[in-house]
Design an enzyme around this catalytic site. Structure first.
Site, PDB file in Angstrom:
ATOM      1  N   SER A  52       4.992   1.074  -2.307  1.00  0.00           N
ATOM      2  CA  SER A  52       5.409   2.345  -2.877  1.00  0.00           C
ATOM      3  C   SER A  52       4.586   3.451  -2.230  1.00  0.00           C
ATOM      4  CB  SER A  52       5.172   2.357  -4.394  1.00  0.00           C
ATOM      5  OG  SER A  52       5.306   3.660  -4.917  1.00  0.00           O
TER       6      SER A  52
ATOM      7  N   TYR B 251      -1.057   1.199 -10.884  1.00  0.00           N
ATOM      8  CA  TYR B 251       0.078   0.901 -10.013  1.00  0.00           C
ATOM      9  C   TYR B 251      -0.234   1.316  -8.586  1.00  0.00           C
ATOM     10  CZ  TYR B 251       4.890   1.072  -8.191  1.00  0.00           C
ATOM     11  OH  TYR B 251       6.024   0.890  -7.447  1.00  0.00           O
TER      12      TYR B 251
END
Length: 255
Positions: free
Chosen positions: A145, A158
């Protein structure tokens, strides 16, 4: 001359491949000729996805397993070995996120994110190394990501896990190059998947995303899947250790 733009004769395993980016990746690899192991936790979803792909004329096999559980990772590896096809492609796609400010995370939430996004990825890739080494032309692609490359508004754990996997991608690309295993990654920006569907229903938030994205839209899962497929093909045979941002220009959008 060998066709570098297909995956005929290859066998792939894609984790989290019954929805979102993982589903799109599995279908893209199969459309290019690969036999694909569909891996997810829910039996009905795995069976439905395998049936869908088989009805489309693709080779697909289901594995019902949770990659965060050591025994189930072992089961995945045993299943692949028992099929007797070997393994040429591994796409580590499973991931999760809980969006909070850093000081609001409970320890169990933090550990869950680390275990799902980072520890399970490392452990499964390690377990599948002997099969990948046997391939002679193997490719590993980690789905990361942009949160692992730059600060976003929330979700520090994350981002941590995705950043860690960026470094793991680089390390393994070098360590496993003598075994003809290429290791790359893709780092999507917002993509139309179940993981972010709640956020994408917030019109003000979406507008903020689009304002920072030169292409003025979010990605489709199929667009990320196409990049993953390229990194798995012989056409990318000299590409390793790279992280490709699939972000509509977000990462290079200065003032």
């Amino acid at each position: 001359m060998k066709d570098k733009w297909n995956l005929s004769g290859k066998t792939a395993l894609v984790t989290g491949s019954t929805k979102g980016i993982g589903q799109a990746v599995a279908e893209e690899l199969a459309a290019l000729g690969a036999a694909v192991f569909i891996v997810a936790r829910r039996q009905n979803e795995v069976e439905m996805q395998v049936k869908k792909m088989q009805e489309a004329g693709f080779e697909a096999f289901g594995i019902i397993a949770d990659v965060t559980i050591p025994e189930e990772r072992q089961y995945m590896v045993k299943t692949v070995m028992n099929e007797g096809r070997g393994l040429d492609i591994l796409v580590n796609n499973v991931g999760t996120s809980i969006r909070k400010k850093m000081v609001e995370y409970r320890d169990e939430e933090y550990q869950h994110i680390l275990n799902t996004n980072m520890h399970s990825n490392f452990a499964l890739t390690q377990l599948l190394y002997p099969l990948l080494k046997t391939s002679k032309e193997a490719a590993v692609v980690n789905v990361l990501s942009v949160a692992g490359l730059i600060h976003l508004r929330s979700g520090a754990p994350y981002g941590m896990t995705k950043a860690a996997l960026t470094q793991l991608t680089k390390n393994l690309a070098v360590e496993w190059a003598p075994d003809n295993i290429r290791v790359n990654a893709v780092a999507p920006w917002y993509t139309k998947t179940p993981l972010v569907e709640t956020l994408l229903r917030d019109k003000n938030y979406v507008q903020d995303v689009l304002d920072r994205t030169p292409m003025k839209r979010v990605a489709e899962p199929e667009e990320v899947a196409a990049a993953v497929a390229f990194l798995c093909m012989a056409a990318a045979s000299y590409v390793t250790g790279q992280c490709l941002a699939m972000d509509g220009g977000f990462m290079v959008n200065g003032f």
